[in-house]
Enzyme design. Structure first.
Site, PDB file in Angstrom:
ATOM      1  N   HIS A   1       5.947  -8.589   3.056  1.00 15.90           N
ATOM      2  CA  HIS A   1       7.126  -7.749   2.849  1.00 15.90           C
ATOM      3  C   HIS A   1       8.167  -7.880   3.956  1.00 15.90           C
ATOM      4  O   HIS A   1       7.834  -7.856   5.145  1.00 15.90           O
ATOM      5  CB  HIS A   1       6.681  -6.284   2.755  1.00 15.90           C
ATOM      6  CG  HIS A   1       7.670  -5.394   2.069  1.00 15.90           C
ATOM      7  ND1 HIS A   1       7.601  -4.031   2.145  1.00 15.90           N
ATOM      8  CD2 HIS A   1       8.755  -5.671   1.283  1.00 15.90           C
ATOM      9  CE1 HIS A   1       8.575  -3.501   1.430  1.00 15.90           C
ATOM     10  NE2 HIS A   1       9.294  -4.478   0.913  1.00 15.90           N
TER      11      HIS A   1
ATOM     12  N   TYR B   1       7.348   2.150   1.399  1.00 16.29           N
ATOM     13  CA  TYR B   1       8.078   3.094   0.568  1.00 16.29           C
ATOM     14  C   TYR B   1       7.635   4.520   0.881  1.00 16.29           C
ATOM     15  O   TYR B   1       6.595   5.004   0.429  1.00 16.29           O
ATOM     16  CB  TYR B   1       7.834   2.806  -0.920  1.00 16.29           C
ATOM     17  CG  TYR B   1       8.255   1.431  -1.384  1.00 16.29           C
ATOM     18  CD1 TYR B   1       9.085   0.609  -0.613  1.00 16.29           C
ATOM     19  CD2 TYR B   1       7.824   0.943  -2.608  1.00 16.29           C
ATOM     20  CE1 TYR B   1       9.467  -0.645  -1.048  1.00 16.29           C
ATOM     21  CE2 TYR B   1       8.208  -0.315  -3.057  1.00 16.29           C
ATOM     22  CZ  TYR B   1       9.018  -1.100  -2.267  1.00 16.29           C
ATOM     23  OH  TYR B   1       9.394  -2.350  -2.710  1.00 16.29           O
TER      24      TYR B   1
END
Length: 376
Positions: free
Chosen positions: A181, A99
């Site tokens: 992820h 992010y």
């Protein structure tokens, strides 16, 4: 010079002390004109006797906006959003190195710096290692001068390195949950996602299990936008929690109900719901997920949902959020927020009452599956 293993072991000492400690109640204070402050225990809670680790409360905060997803979030706005989350009683924060290529972790860590680690739950992710590169500006949906590139690494050593790097960026003494992820077919970086999956099965999964057994983390799982890799992890290893984004919402939920949830229950695991608004779609944004094509029928379905909500004087965004938290297998739902107002709205939605007739009409109109759990 301290080596990585010693560094993580030292961090684990602080983390292990929190395993059985209850979350402390939040201090009440003024909320900068944005409304009253709330105790965390005014939010829906998880059972304390769950077979596996779960966050104590069913509302958490996603932090893609801290990483400048879609557009730049100014520092002051990011700090105000996090403060509003805390004042609203939210104590579970989910982040990732991906992010904003480290920006979300840095901002979240700065906010948590003066908080007691016993008072919050923190999850982050592994699979990408960041590489300093001053030539990098925006990357995909992450906007601004990021100054980092990345490479994939789902090996055991890569997982250890990634957790160390995250602890350094965050500047906190513990990470509670670690998710593998974006190891999924929808990740277009991969020529063959199953090849990467096998690397994780051989490396990342057993290493995260060891870290859990050593007390470095409390739980691990997958953080993905597709159901297939979640099922593969449940077949190959012993994950505690699946962070499933975009696959369980008012608009799209049958596949998760039929395939994912039963398997998670069999493993005594749980699900954290990411993107409960389908990345803003159910909150009124004309964008599907993270930039993909709008599937046929979803705009019409949203309009039909809005019509039923209006007839029952229900806020559709509130209904969308509560719907994702209703199944017993769901341990948390983690909507994002761009600013303080959105953070307060998310928490208010979890405390609101919705008439049973609203859910009954959604089922009678075929807008949600007959088998879908609804809030009581």
């Amino acid at each position: 010079m301290i080596d990585r293993r010693r560094f993580l072991q030292n961090a684990a000492i602080a983390a292990a002390a929190t395993v059985s400690a209850p979350l402390l109640a939040a201090r009440r204070s003024d909320d900068s004109g944005s409304g009253a402050a709330y105790e965390p225990d005014t939010l829906p809670a998880n059972p304390e006797d769950a077979a596996r680790y779960r966050p104590p409360y069913k509302l958490g905060a996603g932090t893609t906006q801290l990483g400048n997803i879609f557009k730049v979030t100014p520092d002051a706005q990011a700090e105000a959003m996090l403060d509003a989350q805390w004042q609203a009683g939210v104590r579970y924060f989910d982040t990732s190195p991906w992010y904003g290529l480290g920006l979300s972790e840095r901002r979240l860590g700065h906010f948590l710096d003066d908080k007691n680690p016993d008072d919050y739950v923190l999850s982050t992710k592994v699979g990408r290692l960041l590489i300093p590169d001053a030539s990098v500006d925006s990357v995909g949906n992450w906007k601004g001068d990021l100054n980092f590139d990345y490479r994939y690494d789902y090996t055991a050593a890569g997982v250890r390195r990634s957790v160390e790097d995250s602890l350094q960026r965050l500047g906190v003494p513990k990470i509670d949950i670690v998710y593998i992820h974006d190891l999924a077919p929808s990740n277009t970086d991969f020529d063959d996602w199953r090849e990467q999956l096998q690397i994780a099965i051989d490396g990342a999964m057993p290493e995260l299990t060891r870290m859990r057994e050593e007390g470095m983390i409390k739980a691990w799982g997958m953080g993905v936008n597709d159901i297939e890799p979640a099922l593969a992890a449940l077949d190959a290893a012993d994950p505690d929690v699946i962070l499933q984004a975009t696959e369980y919402s008012l608009v799209k939920h049958e596949d998760a109900l039929d395939r994912l949830f039963p398997r998670v229950r069999e493993n005594n695991a749980s699900v954290v719901i990411g993107a409960p608004y389908n990345a803003g779609f159910l909150a009124g944004v004309d964008r599907w997920h993270y930039g993909g094509e709008m599937p046929d029928g979803v705009i019409d379905k949203r309009e039909r949902l809005r019509a039923v909500a209006k007839a029952h004087d229900v806020d559709l965004r509130t209904a969308a959020l509560q719907f994702t938290a209703a199944p017993d297998v769901v341990s948390a739902t983690i909507p994002g927020a761009r600013n303080a107002e959105q953070a307060h709205e998310n928490a208010a939605s979890m405390r609101a009452s919705i008439p049973a007739a609203f859910w009954d009409e959604l089922k009678s109109e075929g807008l949600i599956a007959e088998s879908a759990p609804t809030p009581s």
